[in-house]
Scaffold this motif. Structure first.
Motif, PDB file in Angstrom:
ATOM      1  N   GLY A 204       3.608   5.916 -14.953  1.00  0.00           N
ATOM      2  CA  GLY A 204       5.015   6.297 -14.855  1.00  0.00           C
ATOM      3  C   GLY A 204       5.324   7.026 -13.561  1.00  0.00           C
ATOM      4  N   LEU A 205       4.440   7.940 -13.191  1.00  0.00           N
ATOM      5  CA  LEU A 205       4.642   8.694 -11.953  1.00  0.00           C
ATOM      6  C   LEU A 205       4.476   7.784 -10.741  1.00  0.00           C
ATOM      7  CD1 LEU A 205       5.294  11.579 -11.061  1.00  0.00           C
ATOM      8  CD2 LEU A 205       2.847  12.002 -10.864  1.00  0.00           C
ATOM      9  N   ARG A 206       3.515   6.865 -10.808  1.00  0.00           N
ATOM     10  CA  ARG A 206       3.327   5.941  -9.690  1.00  0.00           C
ATOM     11  C   ARG A 206       4.540   5.033  -9.523  1.00  0.00           C
ATOM     12  NH1 ARG A 206       2.705   1.272  -7.708  1.00  0.00           N
ATOM     13  NH2 ARG A 206       3.481   0.450  -9.673  1.00  0.00           N
ATOM     14  N   ASP A 207       5.061   4.524 -10.634  1.00  0.00           N
ATOM     15  CA  ASP A 207       6.236   3.655 -10.564  1.00  0.00           C
ATOM     16  C   ASP A 207       7.453   4.420 -10.036  1.00  0.00           C
ATOM     17  OD1 ASP A 207       4.716   1.589 -11.539  1.00  0.00           O
ATOM     18  OD2 ASP A 207       5.440   1.789 -13.612  1.00  0.00           O
ATOM     19  N   ALA A 208       7.576   5.678 -10.454  1.00  0.00           N
ATOM     20  CA  ALA A 208       8.696   6.496  -9.979  1.00  0.00           C
ATOM     21  C   ALA A 208       8.573   6.766  -8.481  1.00  0.00           C
ATOM     22  CB  ALA A 208       8.753   7.813 -10.752  1.00  0.00           C
ATOM     23  N   MET A 209       7.342   6.966  -7.999  1.00  0.00           N
ATOM     24  CA  MET A 209       7.125   7.171  -6.572  1.00  0.00           C
ATOM     25  C   MET A 209       7.521   5.919  -5.793  1.00  0.00           C
ATOM     26  SD  MET A 209       3.586   8.103  -4.508  1.00  0.00           S
ATOM     27  CE  MET A 209       2.858   6.476  -4.817  1.00  0.00           C
ATOM     28  N   GLN A 210       7.140   4.755  -6.308  1.00  0.00           N
ATOM     29  CA  GLN A 210       7.497   3.505  -5.635  1.00  0.00           C
ATOM     30  C   GLN A 210       9.013   3.342  -5.565  1.00  0.00           C
ATOM     31  OE1 GLN A 210       5.578  -0.065  -7.072  1.00  0.00           O
ATOM     32  NE2 GLN A 210       7.192  -1.401  -6.292  1.00  0.00           N
ATOM     33  N   LEU A 211       9.707   3.582  -6.674  1.00  0.00           N
ATOM     34  CA  LEU A 211      11.164   3.444  -6.698  1.00  0.00           C
ATOM     35  C   LEU A 211      11.819   4.429  -5.740  1.00  0.00           C
ATOM     36  CD1 LEU A 211      13.722   2.220  -7.889  1.00  0.00           C
ATOM     37  CD2 LEU A 211      13.587   3.930  -9.734  1.00  0.00           C
ATOM     38  N   ARG A 212      11.321   5.653  -5.708  1.00  0.00           N
ATOM     39  CA  ARG A 212      11.871   6.676  -4.810  1.00  0.00           C
ATOM     40  C   ARG A 212      11.717   6.245  -3.344  1.00  0.00           C
ATOM     41  NH1 ARG A 212      11.717  12.890  -4.577  1.00  0.00           N
ATOM     42  NH2 ARG A 212      11.084  13.390  -2.447  1.00  0.00           N
ATOM     43  N   MET A 213      10.537   5.745  -2.996  1.00  0.00           N
ATOM     44  CA  MET A 213      10.292   5.348  -1.614  1.00  0.00           C
ATOM     45  C   MET A 213      11.083   4.091  -1.249  1.00  0.00           C
ATOM     46  SD  MET A 213       6.215   6.180  -1.424  1.00  0.00           S
ATOM     47  CE  MET A 213       6.002   5.525   0.212  1.00  0.00           C
ATOM     48  N   GLU A 214      11.172   3.138  -2.155  1.00  0.00           N
ATOM     49  CA  GLU A 214      11.961   1.933  -1.877  1.00  0.00           C
ATOM     50  C   GLU A 214      13.424   2.288  -1.638  1.00  0.00           C
ATOM     51  OE1 GLU A 214       9.564  -1.617  -4.259  1.00  0.00           O
ATOM     52  OE2 GLU A 214      11.129  -0.489  -5.300  1.00  0.00           O
ATOM     53  N   THR A 215      13.940   3.250  -2.407  1.00  0.00           N
ATOM     54  CA  THR A 215      15.328   3.675  -2.258  1.00  0.00           C
ATOM     55  C   THR A 215      15.539   4.380  -0.930  1.00  0.00           C
ATOM     56  OG1 THR A 215      15.529   3.919  -4.665  1.00  0.00           O
ATOM     57  CG2 THR A 215      17.187   5.018  -3.299  1.00  0.00           C
ATOM     58  N   ARG A 216      14.620   5.268  -0.580  1.00  0.00           N
ATOM     59  CA  ARG A 216      14.745   6.017   0.680  1.00  0.00           C
ATOM     60  C   ARG A 216      14.599   5.116   1.888  1.00  0.00           C
ATOM     61  NH1 ARG A 216      10.559  10.372   1.314  1.00  0.00           N
ATOM     62  NH2 ARG A 216      11.841  10.951   3.095  1.00  0.00           N
ATOM     63  N   PHE A 217      13.694   4.147   1.820  1.00  0.00           N
ATOM     64  CA  PHE A 217      13.419   3.288   2.970  1.00  0.00           C
ATOM     65  C   PHE A 217      14.347   2.083   3.054  1.00  0.00           C
ATOM     66  CE2 PHE A 217       8.608   4.494   3.164  1.00  0.00           C
ATOM     67  CZ  PHE A 217       8.973   5.832   3.319  1.00  0.00           C
ATOM     68  N   GLY A 218      15.024   1.765   1.947  1.00  0.00           N
ATOM     69  CA  GLY A 218      15.917   0.625   1.950  1.00  0.00           C
ATOM     70  C   GLY A 218      15.195  -0.709   1.967  1.00  0.00           C
ATOM     71  N   ILE A 219      13.995  -0.755   1.420  1.00  0.00           N
ATOM     72  CA  ILE A 219      13.229  -2.000   1.381  1.00  0.00           C
ATOM     73  C   ILE A 219      12.293  -1.971   0.173  1.00  0.00           C
ATOM     74  CG2 ILE A 219      11.404  -1.071   2.877  1.00  0.00           C
ATOM     75  CD1 ILE A 219      11.096  -3.894   4.043  1.00  0.00           C
ATOM     76  N   GLN A 220      12.146  -3.109  -0.500  1.00  0.00           N
ATOM     77  CA  GLN A 220      11.233  -3.194  -1.626  1.00  0.00           C
ATOM     78  C   GLN A 220       9.830  -3.525  -1.127  1.00  0.00           C
ATOM     79  OE1 GLN A 220      13.192  -6.109  -4.180  1.00  0.00           O
ATOM     80  NE2 GLN A 220      14.072  -4.449  -5.397  1.00  0.00           N
ATOM     81  N   TRP A 221       8.833  -2.981  -1.795  1.00  0.00           N
ATOM     82  CA  TRP A 221       7.456  -3.151  -1.341  1.00  0.00           C
ATOM     83  C   TRP A 221       7.050  -4.621  -1.319  1.00  0.00           C
ATOM     84  CZ3 TRP A 221       4.271   1.371  -3.925  1.00  0.00           C
ATOM     85  CH2 TRP A 221       4.660   2.576  -3.310  1.00  0.00           C
ATOM     86  N   ARG A 222       7.594  -5.428  -2.208  1.00  0.00           N
ATOM     87  CA  ARG A 222       7.222  -6.845  -2.221  1.00  0.00           C
ATOM     88  C   ARG A 222       7.642  -7.544  -0.933  1.00  0.00           C
ATOM     89  NH1 ARG A 222      11.799  -9.687  -3.626  1.00  0.00           N
ATOM     90  NH2 ARG A 222      13.413  -8.547  -4.763  1.00  0.00           N
ATOM     91  N   GLU A 223       8.648  -6.981  -0.228  1.00  0.00           N
ATOM     92  CA  GLU A 223       9.085  -7.557   1.043  1.00  0.00           C
ATOM     93  C   GLU A 223       8.054  -7.330   2.149  1.00  0.00           C
ATOM     94  OE1 GLU A 223      13.332  -6.912   2.070  1.00  0.00           O
ATOM     95  OE2 GLU A 223      13.370  -5.720   0.225  1.00  0.00           O
ATOM     96  N   LEU A 224       7.097  -6.422   1.918  1.00  0.00           N
ATOM     97  CA  LEU A 224       6.066  -6.108   2.902  1.00  0.00           C
ATOM     98  C   LEU A 224       4.751  -6.833   2.614  1.00  0.00           C
ATOM     99  CD1 LEU A 224       6.678  -2.243   2.979  1.00  0.00           C
ATOM    100  CD2 LEU A 224       7.384  -3.879   4.741  1.00  0.00           C
ATOM    101  N   HIS A 225       4.730  -7.671   1.571  1.00  0.00           N
ATOM    102  CA  HIS A 225       3.486  -8.327   1.181  1.00  0.00           C
ATOM    103  C   HIS A 225       3.008  -9.255   2.295  1.00  0.00           C
ATOM    104  CE1 HIS A 225       0.612 -10.735  -1.109  1.00  0.00           C
ATOM    105  NE2 HIS A 225       0.616  -9.756  -2.004  1.00  0.00           N
ATOM    106  N   GLY A 226       1.760  -9.067   2.720  1.00  0.00           N
ATOM    107  CA  GLY A 226       1.244  -9.765   3.886  1.00  0.00           C
ATOM    108  C   GLY A 226       1.225 -11.275   3.746  1.00  0.00           C
ATOM    109  N   ALA A 227       0.840 -11.792   2.589  1.00  0.00           N
ATOM    110  CA  ALA A 227       0.747 -13.240   2.423  1.00  0.00           C
ATOM    111  C   ALA A 227       2.118 -13.887   2.408  1.00  0.00           C
ATOM    112  CB  ALA A 227      -0.011 -13.569   1.143  1.00  0.00           C
ATOM    113  N   ALA A 228       3.089 -13.251   1.742  1.00  0.00           N
ATOM    114  CA  ALA A 228       4.433 -13.819   1.671  1.00  0.00           C
ATOM    115  C   ALA A 228       5.048 -13.925   3.057  1.00  0.00           C
ATOM    116  CB  ALA A 228       5.310 -12.974   0.756  1.00  0.00           C
ATOM    117  N   ARG A 229       4.862 -12.894   3.868  1.00  0.00           N
ATOM    118  CA  ARG A 229       5.417 -12.905   5.225  1.00  0.00           C
ATOM    119  C   ARG A 229       4.609 -13.822   6.145  1.00  0.00           C
ATOM    120  NH1 ARG A 229      10.639 -11.222   5.857  1.00  0.00           N
ATOM    121  NH2 ARG A 229      11.036  -9.337   4.639  1.00  0.00           N
TER     122      ARG A 229
END
Length: 292
Positions: A204-229
């Motif tokens: 729960g805390l890890r998921d909340a950290m991810q959501l907080r950072m995605e909101t602050r940075f304006g980008i979802q972590w899946r957009e940074l996935h190396g293989a997709a890019r």
């Protein structure tokens, strides 16, 4: 365990205890603390092997720009330049907790082959300012370096520099002919899960950290996935990864190579995550690729 490992073990246990107590007393406090830990890279002194190359370089300064948090912008970043660009230029991008001088084994043979080698210490790394960093910091640092240089014949990146380079190439359309990735990471979310387990954070805390950072940075972590890019890129690429890498499993390099159209993959044995940067055979293979 030697004394260094003992100190690390004690420090980690202290962090886990402190975070556990903070989570029971105040989830917002624990969340802010966990995020700060996640974004704070380790600082290391330059080993003797790197000091000479650091002092031998023509050093300069570029400033951060375009990062999602205003307090991160305008910070000075150290740049390095070795040799003359008789044949072209090669850029290098280090990994988490690293420095541009970690590529010292590549500098002399590249310079001898007629290339100028350019590098940058990402924010909060090496001689650059700042206390926090992320994949976005790395990507923006690389973009600032390459925009300043113009055309670059090749880019060599290590570890976290790998997904940062992929993201920058896919989104900023940088003028780079060829790309070599050494022990590249692939997934910010997977790294966060690894750090969370290390620190004893619940899901729960890890998921909340991810959501907080995605909101602050304006980008979802899946957009940074190396293989997709990587699937969006068309430059010739070489991926080198050690089968015994304990920091970034070789499956990451394999997945990037499979996603990147036409990429070459070379797997090694017994070199780990960092020694691979100093292995003579790896250096020779990468320079052979750079020269085309």
């Amino acid at each position: 365990m030697n004394s260094t490992n003992v100190r690390k073990f004690i420090a980690l246990n202290s962090l886990r205890t402190g975070l556990g107590l903070a989570a029971r007393l105040s989830r917002p406090l624990a969340l802010a603390w966990a995020e700060r830990l996640f974004l704070t890279p380790p600082r290391h002194d330059w080993p003797a092997a790197e000091q000479g190359w650091r002092d031998r370089a023509e050093q300069g300064v570029l400033h951060t720009a375009g990062l999602p948090q205003p307090e991160w912008d305008g910070k000075p970043m150290r740049t390095y330049r070795w040799g003359e660009a008789r044949r072209g230029k090669v850029a290098v991008l280090h990994g988490w907790g690293g420095r541009a001088t970690q590529f010292h084994a590549f500098v002399a043979p590249l310079v001898a082959a007629g290339y100028q080698v350019i590098g940058i210490d990402a924010p909060a790394h090496g001689a650059s300012a700042g206390r926090q960093a992320s994949v976005l910091h790395f990507a923006h640092a690389l973009e600032r370096l390459l925009r300043n240089e113009g055309h670059v014949d090749a880019l060599i990146a290590h570890s976290l520099g790998g997904p940062a380079a992929i993201y920058a190439l896919a989104t900023a359309r940088l003028d780079v002919d060829r790309v070599a990735l050494i022990a590249p990471a692939i997934d910010v979310a997977a790294y966060a899960r690894q750090v969370a387990r290390l620190l004893g954070l619940d899901d729960g805390l890890r998921d909340a950290m991810q959501l907080r950072m995605e909101t602050r940075f304006g980008i979802q972590w899946r957009e940074l996935h190396g293989a997709a890019r990587a699937a969006q890129l068309r430059q010739p690429a070489l991926i080198v990864h050690d089968r015994g890498d304990r920091e970034v499993p070789s499956a990451a390099g394999v997945a990037i190579a499979e996603a990147w159209p036409g990429a070459q993959l070379q797997l090694t044995d017994g070199l780990g995550h960092n020694r691979i940067l100093r292995d003579a055979a790896v250096v020779e293979r990468v320079i052979e690729f750079v020269r085309g």
